[in-house]
Design a protein around this motif. Structure first.
Motif, PDB file in Angstrom:
ATOM      1  N   ARG A  98       0.840  -1.213   0.000  1.00  0.00           N
ATOM      2  CA  ARG A  98       0.000   0.000   0.000  1.00  0.00           C
ATOM      3  C   ARG A  98       0.868   1.253   0.000  1.00  0.00           C
ATOM      4  N   ASN A  99       1.900   1.256   0.838  1.00  0.00           N
ATOM      5  CA  ASN A  99       2.805   2.410   0.894  1.00  0.00           C
ATOM      6  C   ASN A  99       3.522   2.629  -0.423  1.00  0.00           C
ATOM      7  N   THR A 100       3.942   1.543  -1.062  1.00  0.00           N
ATOM      8  CA  THR A 100       4.607   1.636  -2.347  1.00  0.00           C
ATOM      9  C   THR A 100       3.660   2.187  -3.404  1.00  0.00           C
ATOM     10  N   GLN A 101       2.436   1.714  -3.392  1.00  0.00           N
ATOM     11  CA  GLN A 101       1.434   2.188  -4.346  1.00  0.00           C
ATOM     12  C   GLN A 101       1.146   3.667  -4.136  1.00  0.00           C
ATOM     13  N   THR A 102       1.001   4.076  -2.889  1.00  0.00           N
ATOM     14  CA  THR A 102       0.729   5.482  -2.577  1.00  0.00           C
ATOM     15  C   THR A 102       1.899   6.360  -3.009  1.00  0.00           C
ATOM     16  N   ALA A 103       3.111   5.925  -2.748  1.00  0.00           N
ATOM     17  CA  ALA A 103       4.297   6.710  -3.109  1.00  0.00           C
ATOM     18  C   ALA A 103       4.441   6.838  -4.617  1.00  0.00           C
ATOM     19  N   SER A 104       4.128   5.788  -5.345  1.00  0.00           N
ATOM     20  CA  SER A 104       4.277   5.845  -6.807  1.00  0.00           C
ATOM     21  C   SER A 104       3.165   6.664  -7.463  1.00  0.00           C
ATOM     22  N   ALA A 105       2.055   6.854  -6.761  1.00  0.00           N
ATOM     23  CA  ALA A 105       0.952   7.648  -7.311  1.00  0.00           C
ATOM     24  C   ALA A 105       1.216   9.144  -7.203  1.00  0.00           C
ATOM     25  N   LYS A 106       2.174   9.510  -6.371  1.00  0.00           N
ATOM     26  CA  LYS A 106       2.464  10.944  -6.160  1.00  0.00           C
ATOM     27  C   LYS A 106       3.322  11.510  -7.259  1.00  0.00           C
TER      28      LYS A 106
END
Length: 59
Positions: free
Chosen positions: A51-59
């Protein structure tokens, strides 16, 4: 590797120099789960990491 589905063709794995991305990810996930001490704790940590990786890559 490509597979035909009802929705069309889907990429299900990548092989680079004979190494499968799916097998590599499975081994990485298993190692992370094993390092956590208990399977449930490991799975929870793995989900949080994803989830953290997905959130970071969406930024």
């Amino acid at each position: 590797m490509v597979r035909k589905t009802n929705d069309g063709f889907k990429i299900v794995d990548l092989y680079i120099q004979g190494v499968s991305l799916v097998i590599t990810q499975q081994a990485d996930f298993a190692a992370r789960i094993d390092q956590a001490g208990t399977p449930q704790k490991g799975i929870d940590q793995l989900i949080a990491l994803m989830r953290n990786t997905q959130t970071a890559s969406a930024k």
